[in-house]
Design an enzyme around this catalytic site. Structure first.
Site, PDB file in Angstrom:
ATOM      1  N   LYS A 133      -2.668  11.894  -2.879  1.00 21.95           N
ATOM      2  CA  LYS A 133      -1.658  12.000  -1.811  1.00 21.95           C
ATOM      3  C   LYS A 133      -0.318  12.409  -2.409  1.00 21.95           C
ATOM      4  O   LYS A 133       0.691  12.479  -1.733  1.00 21.95           O
ATOM      5  CB  LYS A 133      -1.467  10.650  -1.108  1.00 21.95           C
ATOM      6  CG  LYS A 133      -2.736   9.949  -0.706  1.00 21.95           C
ATOM      7  CD  LYS A 133      -3.060  10.159   0.732  1.00 21.95           C
ATOM      8  CE  LYS A 133      -4.192   9.229   1.136  1.00 21.95           C
ATOM      9  NZ  LYS A 133      -4.917   9.730   2.291  1.00 21.95           N
ATOM     10  N   ASP A 145       0.871  -1.175   0.000  1.00 18.42           N
ATOM     11  CA  ASP A 145       0.000   0.000   0.000  1.00 18.42           C
ATOM     12  C   ASP A 145       0.911   1.230   0.000  1.00 18.42           C
ATOM     13  O   ASP A 145       1.502   1.576   1.017  1.00 18.42           O
ATOM     14  CB  ASP A 145      -0.888  -0.046   1.257  1.00 18.42           C
ATOM     15  CG  ASP A 145      -1.620   1.267   1.510  1.00 18.42           C
ATOM     16  OD1 ASP A 145      -1.336   2.256   0.822  1.00 18.42           O
ATOM     17  OD2 ASP A 145      -2.469   1.290   2.426  1.00 18.42           O
ATOM     18  N   CYS A 147      -8.115   6.365  10.440  1.00 13.74           N
ATOM     19  CA  CYS A 147      -8.509   5.130   9.731  1.00 13.74           C
ATOM     20  C   CYS A 147      -7.522   4.006  10.027  1.00 13.74           C
ATOM     21  O   CYS A 147      -7.204   3.195   9.129  1.00 13.74           O
ATOM     22  CB  CYS A 147      -8.625   5.339   8.224  1.00 13.74           C
ATOM     23  SG  CYS A 147      -9.894   6.500   7.773  1.00 13.74           S
TER      24      CYS A 147
HETATM   25  N1  PMP Z   1      -3.741   3.477   2.714  1.00 16.08           N
HETATM   26  C1  PMP Z   1      -3.154   4.463   3.409  1.00 16.08           C
HETATM   27  C2  PMP Z   1      -1.922   4.156   4.207  1.00 16.08           C
HETATM   28  C3  PMP Z   1      -3.697   5.746   3.377  1.00 16.08           C
HETATM   29  O1  PMP Z   1      -3.113   6.738   4.060  1.00 16.08           O
HETATM   30  C4  PMP Z   1      -4.875   5.985   2.611  1.00 16.08           C
HETATM   31  C5  PMP Z   1      -5.546   7.338   2.585  1.00 16.08           C
HETATM   32  N2  PMP Z   1      -5.706   7.914   3.836  1.00 16.08           N
HETATM   33  C6  PMP Z   1      -5.417   4.938   1.875  1.00 16.08           C
HETATM   34  C7  PMP Z   1      -4.829   3.695   1.959  1.00 16.08           C
HETATM   35  C8  PMP Z   1      -6.578   5.150   0.956  1.00 16.08           C
HETATM   36  O2  PMP Z   1      -6.101   5.826  -0.180  1.00 16.08           O
HETATM   37  P1  PMP Z   1      -7.071   6.485  -1.275  1.00 16.08           P
HETATM   38  O3  PMP Z   1      -7.593   7.744  -0.654  1.00 16.08           O
HETATM   39  O4  PMP Z   1      -6.187   6.739  -2.460  1.00 16.08           O
HETATM   40  O5  PMP Z   1      -8.124   5.504  -1.570  1.00 16.08           O
END
Ligand code: PMP
Length: 395
Positions: free
Chosen positions: A214, A188, A352
């Site tokens: 990001k 990820d 999250c």
């Molecule tokens: N994995 C991590 C470590 C994240 O920080 C995030 C976004 N907060 C995500 C997954 C989800 O990413 P996206 O917003 O591109 O779906």
């Protein structure tokens, strides 16, 4: 001044320290997207007139640029998605679901690398295993190996950088160990490309999930890198227009990757904007970005350390981007509200990543997350505001 490249900063005088949630977008990203919508808006991979061909060419050039940017071997190993969440769900459904008994993750994962596995009926020790970490949230490589020995048909799915704590996980070592036990590895990469250079072939990962928003690009766009050898066992997890070579009422014959996996009309402006964001990074250069960030991150940590009630959860080793902490005796959400009142924008909560919060026996943290365009002025303003918030709440 890097901030001059971002219109956001001329419209907002607040200090923006929430880059792990999303980054700001440079002017050229917005211009490219505007150009697409105002000058040559057309669908891709379909019609055969000049604007449609131009849109298709620029969309496919973006794929080639991303391939070169992360040093993937082949262009067709890159499939555009709407972000890391979709990328992980895609691999979970199309590749992992029926093929692996066990999925191994780390303690630090974001919900988007936990919930898709729950959706397959995998729960802790029932198809889902979690690698331990030490008191500074460092990944336990020996435990990974133990799990791989115990669960011979495993798939490993691990964050590159923790969004909640900024810890960089040792991906190269993880991949080496996992491959020794024939376990493919998904990384990820949501928090990586804004901070560090990623070389897919050097990391030797099997899947790498990418997020545009990001990485100074627009929201709603991202990609999944899938190593060529796995593509033949991938099933499309959604189907429809543009994925198809031939359809009759009896059967559907799909195109090859990446087209068979990009069903429906894609986020064309988003992909073009993401391309521009990557070009922007190239112009500045990762060396500079990394150097600026490391200096700022150390400065932030040093300044925070002067607050006696501070509680950190990690050391500074192998960390970048996000720094999480609490102030003993005070609620993190209350501090967030008072920081906002002083025009300092950080995220307070579980980010999250509730399982790691539970592991640490806390509800959440105050998270400062920096990008290369932040500076000492931002950190100083944040520290002054934090001190004031502590003073008010302690009164
Ligand atoms: N994995 C991590 C470590 C994240 O920080 C995030 C976004 N907060 C995500 C997954 C989800 O990413 P996206 O917003 O591109 O779906």
């Amino acid at each position: 001044m890097y901030k001059d490249h971002f219109e956001y900063f001329s419209n907002n005088k607040s200090v923006y320290l929430d880059n792990a949630a999303t980054t700001q977008k440079p002017i050229q990203v917005l211009e490219v997207m505007n150009d697409y919508y105002t000058k040559f808006c057309a669908n891709i991979h379909r019609s055969n007139y000049s604007n449609a061909n131009k849109a298709t060419t620029l969309y496919e050039n973006s794929r080639t640029y991303l391939q070169e940017f992360i040093n993937a071997k082949e262009k067709y190993e890159l499939i555009f998605t709407k972000g890391v969440t979709e990328s992980i769900n895609f691999v979970a459904t199309s590749f992992v679901k029926d093929n692996f008994d066990t999925v191994i993750i780390s303690t630090l994962e974001h919900h988007s690398n936990i919930v898709p596995w729950h959706m397959q009926g995998r729960t802790l020790h029932q198809g889902l295993e979690v690698v331990n970490c030490d008191e500074n949230l460092n990944f336990d490589l020996a435990h990974l190996e133990e799990l791989l020995i115990k669960h011979p048909n495993s798939f490993v799915s691990i964050a590159h950088i923790s969004n909640a704590f900024g810890k960089i996980l040792p991906i190269k070592e993880i991949v080496k160990i996992a491959h020794a036990y024939n376990a493919p590895v998904l990384v990820d990469g949501a928090q990586s490309l804004a901070h560090i250079k990623v070389d897919i072939q050097d990391l030797d990962v099997d899947f790498y999930a990418i997020s545009s928003h990001k990485t100074f690009g627009p929201t709603g766009t991202g990609a999944i890198y899938a190593k060529e050898e796995h593509l033949k066992s991938f099933k499309p997890y959604q189907t429809g227009g543009a994925t198809i070579n031939d359809v009759s009422f009896e059967r559907s014959i799909f195109l090859d990757s990446p087209y068979m996996f990009e069903a429906g009309t894609q986020n064309i402006a988003g992909v073009l904007g993401f391309h521009e964001a990557l070009k922007f990074i190239t112009t500045i250069g990762y060396e500079k970005i990394h150097k600026e960030e490391i200096q700022l991150y150390s400065y932030l940590r040093k300044e925070l350390s002067t607050i006696k009630e501070i509680q950190f959860y990690t050391d500074i080793k192998d960390s970048i981007g996000s720094l999480s902490f609490n102030i003993q005796g005070l609620n993190h959400e209350d501090i967030g509200i008072l920081l906002d009142k002083q025009h300092v924008l950080v995220r307070c909560g579980h980010h999250c990543a509730q399982p790691v919060m539970k592991y640490l026996n806390i509800e959440g943290t105050i998270r400062v997350s920096i990008a290369f365009y932040n500076d000492k002025y931002d950190i100083n303003k944040f520290i002054i505001a934090l001190r004031k918030a502590i003073e008010i709440l302690k009164d």
